[in-house]
Design a protein around this motif. Structure first.
Motif, short mmCIF file in Angstrom:
data_model
loop_
_atom_site.label_atom_id
_atom_site.label_comp_id
_atom_site.label_asym_id
_atom_site.label_seq_id
_atom_site.Cartn_x
_atom_site.Cartn_y
_atom_site.Cartn_z
N TYR A 56 0.79 -1.26 -0.07
CA TYR A 56 -0.10 -0.02 -0.11
C TYR A 56 0.59 1.29 -0.03
O TYR A 56 2.23 1.18 0.14
CB TYR A 56 -0.67 0.11 1.41
N THR A 57 0.29 2.19 -0.41
CA THR A 57 0.88 3.56 -0.32
C THR A 57 0.04 4.67 0.49
O THR A 57 -1.12 4.56 0.11
CB THR A 57 1.13 4.36 -1.65
N ALA A 58 0.34 5.06 1.87
CA ALA A 58 -0.38 6.00 2.59
C ALA A 58 -0.44 7.32 2.03
O ALA A 58 0.37 7.64 1.18
CB ALA A 58 0.32 5.90 3.72
N PRO A 59 -1.33 8.07 2.56
CA PRO A 59 -1.41 9.52 2.00
C PRO A 59 -0.05 10.41 2.04
O PRO A 59 0.28 11.26 1.34
CB PRO A 59 -2.62 10.15 2.74
N GLY A 60 0.73 10.04 3.05
CA GLY A 60 1.99 10.60 3.43
C GLY A 60 2.98 10.01 2.40
O GLY A 60 4.29 10.33 2.65
N GLY A 61 2.73 8.90 1.40
CA GLY A 61 3.64 8.47 0.81
C GLY A 61 4.35 7.08 1.40
O GLY A 61 5.65 6.74 0.78
N CYS A 62 3.91 6.98 2.38
CA CYS A 62 4.81 5.64 3.06
C CYS A 62 4.03 4.24 2.75
O CYS A 62 2.75 4.24 2.38
CB CYS A 62 4.87 5.85 4.66
N SER A 63 4.97 3.42 2.58
CA SER A 63 4.52 2.04 2.23
C SER A 63 4.88 1.03 3.39
O SER A 63 5.91 1.42 4.03
CB SER A 63 5.21 1.50 0.89
#
Length: 206
Positions: free
Chosen positions: A5-12
């Motif tokens: 996944y990719t979170a809104p903050g760009g974290c996976s």
């Protein structure tokens, strides 16, 4: 198969989630069947086999009517028995696994030879004289019989027709009274004997 996944903050996620998937191939085509091509009805212990089929986890056999697998079911080598009512036909096999069935083998023809049928009633002279010759006895043709075995009274001689359904008998002295019977034979054995046919041999005057 993996997913991340990719979170809104760009974290996976540091490591994606993985599910291992196995793709199973279907069974290969069946090869040539080997075994006994001619059998006797009412007998058992006939071996048939096919080379190992790639990717097969079980083997599906089809047999002629009246034949049954007595051992080896689901494998590439079987032992078959044939009932007394079995008929000629083809044997086939195909490999099987959870993905389905492979190509069917070429048909393997099997000839089932039945035993002869029961012999019927004998016809002929039931009373003869000592010294009579050329007396004919016969029985209706016996189904499946390729030969006939006759029994005649003591001293009587079959002079023609031995191994057929009609015989010619001489009654030379000292032939005696007795019975005549017959049964059919073939490659696989003997049929049921006919009913006894009593023959009285009258002695010649001194």
């Amino acid at each position: 198969l993996s997913v991340n996944y990719t979170a809104p903050g760009g974290c996976s996620a540091a490591t994606p989630t993985v599910m291992n998937i196995t793709v199973n191939p279907p069974p290969g085509p069946a090869g040539t069947i080997t075994g006994i091509p001619s059998v006797c009805a009412g007998t058992s212990g006939y071996n048939y086999s096919v080379p190992a089929i790639p990717n097969a986890t079980t083997y599906v056999w089809t047999l002629p009517a009246g034949a049954t697998i007595t051992s080896g079911s689901g494998t590439n080598a079987i032992v078959v028995s044939y009932s007394s009512s079995a008929v000629s036909g083809n044997i086939t096999v195909q490999g099987n696994n959870l993905c389905g069935s492979g190509a069917l083998s070429a048909p393997y023809p099997v000839i089932v030879v039945p035993l002869p049928g029961a012999a019927g009633t004998i016809s002929g002279n039931s009373t003869v004289c000592e010294g009579d010759a050329g007396i004919v006895y016969s029985v209706a043709p016996v189904s499946e019989a390729t030969g006939y075995v006759w029994n005649v009274p003591p001293g009587a001689i079959i002079v023609a027709g031995a191994n057929t359904n009609s015989i010619t008998v001489n009654f030379p002295a000292p032939a005696s009274s007795g019975i005549i019977n017959v049964y059919g034979t073939d490659y696989c054995g003997n049929g049921t004997v006919s009913p006894d046919f009593a023959v009285t041999v009258n002695p010649a005057p001194p």
